[in-house]
Design an enzyme around this catalytic site. Structure first.
Site, short mmCIF file in Angstrom:
data_model
loop_
_atom_site.label_atom_id
_atom_site.label_comp_id
_atom_site.label_asym_id
_atom_site.label_seq_id
_atom_site.Cartn_x
_atom_site.Cartn_y
_atom_site.Cartn_z
N ASP A 116 7.60 8.58 -8.78
CA ASP A 116 6.34 8.98 -9.39
C ASP A 116 6.06 8.03 -10.54
O ASP A 116 6.70 8.11 -11.60
CB ASP A 116 6.41 10.42 -9.89
N ARG A 120 4.88 9.29 -4.50
CA ARG A 120 5.47 10.56 -4.94
C ARG A 120 5.99 11.37 -3.76
O ARG A 120 7.02 12.01 -3.85
CB ARG A 120 4.43 11.40 -5.69
N ARG A 121 5.27 11.35 -2.64
CA ARG A 121 5.57 12.23 -1.52
C ARG A 121 6.45 11.52 -0.49
O ARG A 121 6.03 10.56 0.14
CB ARG A 121 4.28 12.70 -0.87
N TYR A 176 -11.66 5.53 -15.38
CA TYR A 176 -11.28 4.88 -14.12
C TYR A 176 -11.77 3.43 -14.07
O TYR A 176 -11.00 2.50 -13.81
CB TYR A 176 -11.83 5.66 -12.94
N GLY A 191 -4.04 6.28 2.86
CA GLY A 191 -5.18 5.48 2.45
C GLY A 191 -4.96 3.99 2.52
O GLY A 191 -4.35 3.46 3.44
N GLY A 212 2.13 3.60 -3.83
CA GLY A 212 1.07 4.46 -3.32
C GLY A 212 0.89 4.30 -1.82
O GLY A 212 -0.24 4.33 -1.31
N ALA A 213 2.01 4.14 -1.10
CA ALA A 213 1.95 3.80 0.32
C ALA A 213 1.83 5.02 1.24
O ALA A 213 1.80 4.86 2.46
CB ALA A 213 3.20 3.00 0.71
N GLU A 246 -8.26 9.67 1.63
CA GLU A 246 -8.21 11.01 1.04
C GLU A 246 -8.45 10.99 -0.47
O GLU A 246 -8.38 12.03 -1.13
CB GLU A 246 -6.84 11.65 1.32
#
Length: 268
Positions: A63, A38-39, A156, A17, A13-14, A192
């Site tokens: 992902d 993912r991106r 969550y 954020g 998740g780098a 974000e």
């Protein structure tokens, strides 16, 4: 370090954020990085920034909602001849529309990304760390994991609570091996995250600016706590007071407190 070789840290998740802030913090402390999310575009941009700071950076998009992704990531790291000395399990998201209004596949994806993938990645990378006598595992949980669950984003908090407990157990299991395990439990952080789950307007209206922390601050606190081998850390005095209050209140009052939180965010 191994004969002068720099340590390498994998951050999930780098792309933005807290994950990006943690990557910068590790780079500033002499670590090389493996970045995944993912991106690919944001990862490549961050890789360029970190390279300018002197870090060697590998980008491996994955992902983690895909059940096969942790194994693929592990194998891709090995194929590049890299040794992962640190694992930062940061990837995550929430679905705040409510349990019954959220698509079951979206709920399953959230559980895979934030619960299953961190466990699998730790199981894949920790044995090598133990064998080498050095390792760092930082699991990014949340203040929500220390509070009663909140209606609306119903899963969550429980998922983050699991991550805290799993981190504590692994911390104890690996004590004395040279592998540190820490759960980082930030409260409201300027990223974000709330834009993605559609609650930006609500949380901005509900909570004053002094309750918010920057991602850079949270990253520095998490890095220091993991280096010190603390089992968990919650940045901020206010966040620790809230968690302590929720822990010691009777269930009826604690649930009323988080119920008010959910109503402020228009989740229930």
């Amino acid at each position: 370090m191994r004969s002068g070789v720099r340590r390498t840290v994998l951050v999930t998740g780098a792309s933005a954020g807290i994950g990006a802030a943690l990557a910068r913090t590790y780079a500033d402390n002499g670590r090389d990085l493996v970045l995944t999310a993912r991106r690919e575009g944001p990862l490549q941009a961050l890789a360029g920034e970190l390279a300018a700071r002197g870090a060697a950076v590998a980008v491996i998009p994955q992902d983690l909602a895909d059940p096969a992704a942790p194994r693929r990531l592990f194998e891709a790291v090995g194929a590049r001849g890299l040794t992962v000395d640190g694992l930062v399990n940061n990837a995550g998201f929430s679905r705040a529309a409510g349990f019954l209004r959220t698509d079951p596949e979206a709920q399953a994806a959230m559980i895979r990304v934030m619960l299953t993938a961190p466990v699998e990645l730790a199981r894949l990378f920790a044995p090598g760390m133990v064998e080498r006598g050095y390792g760092r595992i930082l699991n990014v949980a949340s203040l929500a994991g220390r509070m009663p669950a909140t209606g609306g984003d119903t899963l969550y908090g429980p998922v983050k609570s699991f991550l805290i407990k799993a981190s504590q157990g692994l911390h104890l299991e690996l004590r004395g091996t040279g592998v540190h395990v820490t759960a980082l439990c930030p409260g409201y952080t300027l990223t974000e995250f709330h834009d993605v789950n559609g609650t930006r307007a609500e949380v901005s209206a509900a909570y004053p600016g002094w309750m918010w922390q920057t991602a850079d601050h949270v990253a520095r606190v998490g890095y220091a706590a993991c280096e010190a081998n603390r089992p968990s850390v919650t940045p901020g005095v206010t966040n620790n007071l809230l968690a302590g209050l929720a822990k010691h209140l009777p269930d009826r009052l604690a649930l009323a407190m988080v119920g008010g939180h959910a109503r402020r965010l228009k989740r229930i």
